[in-house]
Design a protein around this motif. Structure first.
Motif, PDB file in Angstrom:
ATOM      1  N   HIS A 139     -10.946  27.852 -40.708  1.00 16.57           N
ATOM      2  CA  HIS A 139      -9.495  27.733 -40.556  1.00 16.57           C
ATOM      3  C   HIS A 139      -8.996  28.244 -39.209  1.00 16.57           C
ATOM      4  CE1 HIS A 139      -9.852  26.792 -44.721  1.00 16.57           C
ATOM      5  NE2 HIS A 139     -10.061  28.030 -45.093  1.00 16.57           N
ATOM      6  N   SER A 166      -6.286  28.633 -34.905  1.00 17.40           N
ATOM      7  CA  SER A 166      -5.112  28.483 -35.742  1.00 17.40           C
ATOM      8  C   SER A 166      -4.726  29.820 -36.372  1.00 17.40           C
ATOM      9  CB  SER A 166      -5.376  27.436 -36.836  1.00 17.40           C
ATOM     10  OG  SER A 166      -4.261  27.303 -37.680  1.00 17.40           O
ATOM     11  N   ASN A 184      -0.519  24.919 -38.264  1.00 16.48           N
ATOM     12  CA  ASN A 184      -0.214  24.320 -39.562  1.00 16.48           C
ATOM     13  C   ASN A 184       1.203  24.724 -39.943  1.00 16.48           C
ATOM     14  OD1 ASN A 184      -2.795  23.037 -40.302  1.00 16.48           O
ATOM     15  ND2 ASN A 184      -3.580  25.124 -40.239  1.00 16.48           N
ATOM     16  N   CYS A 185       2.030  23.738 -40.239  1.00 13.11           N
ATOM     17  CA  CYS A 185       3.464  23.986 -40.390  1.00 13.11           C
ATOM     18  C   CYS A 185       4.008  23.458 -41.718  1.00 13.11           C
ATOM     19  CB  CYS A 185       4.237  23.305 -39.265  1.00 13.11           C
ATOM     20  SG  CYS A 185       3.664  23.682 -37.611  1.00 13.11           S
ATOM     21  N   SER A 186       5.043  24.140 -42.190  1.00 17.54           N
ATOM     22  CA  SER A 186       5.806  23.664 -43.342  1.00 17.54           C
ATOM     23  C   SER A 186       7.279  23.834 -43.011  1.00 17.54           C
ATOM     24  CB  SER A 186       5.451  24.463 -44.603  1.00 17.54           C
ATOM     25  OG  SER A 186       6.218  24.019 -45.712  1.00 17.54           O
ATOM     26  N   GLY A 193      -3.702  26.326 -44.230  1.00 16.17           N
ATOM     27  CA  GLY A 193      -2.500  25.883 -44.934  1.00 16.17           C
ATOM     28  C   GLY A 193      -2.340  26.504 -46.296  1.00 16.17           C
ATOM     29  N   ASN A 202       0.356  20.170 -37.059  1.00 16.28           N
ATOM     30  CA  ASN A 202      -0.002  19.620 -38.363  1.00 16.28           C
ATOM     31  C   ASN A 202       1.063  19.929 -39.412  1.00 16.28           C
ATOM     32  OD1 ASN A 202      -1.842  18.375 -40.298  1.00 16.28           O
ATOM     33  ND2 ASN A 202      -2.041  20.433 -41.140  1.00 16.28           N
ATOM     34  N   VAL A 218       1.679  20.336 -42.954  1.00 15.67           N
ATOM     35  CA  VAL A 218       0.982  20.523 -44.223  1.00 15.67           C
ATOM     36  C   VAL A 218       1.714  19.786 -45.342  1.00 15.67           C
ATOM     37  CG1 VAL A 218       0.264  22.257 -45.929  1.00 15.67           C
ATOM     38  CG2 VAL A 218      -0.015  22.712 -43.484  1.00 15.67           C
ATOM     39  N   GLU A 250       0.359  16.174 -45.373  1.00 16.75           N
ATOM     40  CA  GLU A 250      -1.079  15.914 -45.445  1.00 16.75           C
ATOM     41  C   GLU A 250      -1.427  15.083 -46.679  1.00 16.75           C
ATOM     42  OE1 GLU A 250      -2.987  19.717 -45.364  1.00 16.75           O
ATOM     43  OE2 GLU A 250      -3.495  19.535 -43.243  1.00 16.75           O
ATOM     44  N   GLY A 263      -1.080  15.031 -39.839  1.00 12.36           N
ATOM     45  CA  GLY A 263      -0.515  15.184 -41.177  1.00 12.36           C
ATOM     46  C   GLY A 263       0.338  14.001 -41.573  1.00 12.36           C
TER      47      GLY A 263
END
Length: 265
Positions: free
Chosen positions: A93, A116, A143-145, A159, A185, A187, A190, A216
């Motif tokens: 990761h 990351s 890695n994003c939300s 993620g 990215n 998440v 995805e 993603g």
């Protein structure tokens, strides 16, 4: 005056902007590839060689094993190097155990090591690694939300773990180090095939000043074209759409060419 005609983008050139991803566990693909012509659908080298023949320039290897479990990786990278692809490698990761460990992967054949989780948890270690091995041998991944209205937060552990860290703050840190590129990215998208989060890609590109890679949600050539044309993306990452065999790098680049030339079906 002679009217200038817009040059149609080359499929061969566009293929170089599409980066296939192979998820790897214990030296094999985590799921069988549906690509044609494979004697072993779990063979990472065979899958990568097929992408290379189809025009890809780079491949992203997402090693889901921990660093102690990835002793097979130098030998695998040596075999993969023969495909001619640039090898972008993420282990555990995107964690960095030490600059020396990263240097060993680079010596074995990796073009760049992906970062990351460590950029969120240990940014000083990342900065030290960049100083010792060179920032262009590192590649940033965030890695994003979230969304444009509410903002995006960084996730770690591939993620699996949410944080309260502003994803754009992480992007700026990568930009300050001047790493090779930044993979943005989503998440949330995805595996959906619903298309990239173009707001995210644009925001990450502008915050970092780095070449941005959209990630993603890829499901069609039209979505790849949207990211390159409207999302400030320099490249696009694809996974299941080609790993499943539904499309090839070649078929995507041909369709992408038509989309960008305004000739989409």
């Amino acid at each position: 005056m002679r009217q200038e005609t817009q040059r149609r983008p080359s499929p061969a050139l566009l293929a170089r902007q599409v980066i296939p991803c192979i998820d790897v566990r214990e030296g094999a693909a985590t799921s069988p590839s549906g690509a044609r012509g494979l004697s072993d659908p779990l063979d990472v080298v065979g899958i990568a060689a097929g992408y290379a023949r189809d025009g890809a320039k780079e491949v992203f290897l997402d090693i889901v094993d921990t660093w102690p479990e990835s002793g097979y990786l130098p030998a695998l990278l040596g075999e993969l190097k023969a495909t001619g692809l640039d090898l972008l490698v993420s282990v555990q990761h995107g964690t960095l155990p030490s600059p020396r460990t990263c240097a060993e992967l680079l010596t074995a054949g990796a073009t760049a090591v992906s970062v990351s989780t460590s950029m969120v948890a240990e940014p000083d270690r990342v900065a030290e690694t960049a100083r010792l091995i060179g920032p262009r041998r590192l590649m940033g991944v965030v890695n994003c939300s979230g969304d444009l209205r509410h903002g995006w937060h960084a996730l770690v552990d591939g993620g699996a773990t949410r944080t309260t860290v502003d994803a754009l703050h992480v992007a700026r840190r990568f930009g300050d180090l001047d790493v090779r590129a930044l993979l943005a990215n989503s998440v949330d998208r995805e595996g959906t095939g619903s298309g990239y989060d173009l707001d995210l890609t644009r925001a990450m590109a502008r915050a970092s000043g780095l070449p941005a890679i959209a990630s993603g949600g890829a499901g069609s050539a039209e979505q790849l074209a949207d990211a390159l044309r409207d999302g400030d993306a320099a490249q696009v990452l694809v996974n299941d759409v080609v790993h499943s065999g539904r499309e090839t790098i070649g078929s995507l680049s041909e369709a992408l060419c038509r989309c960008l030339a305004g000739e989409a079906d």
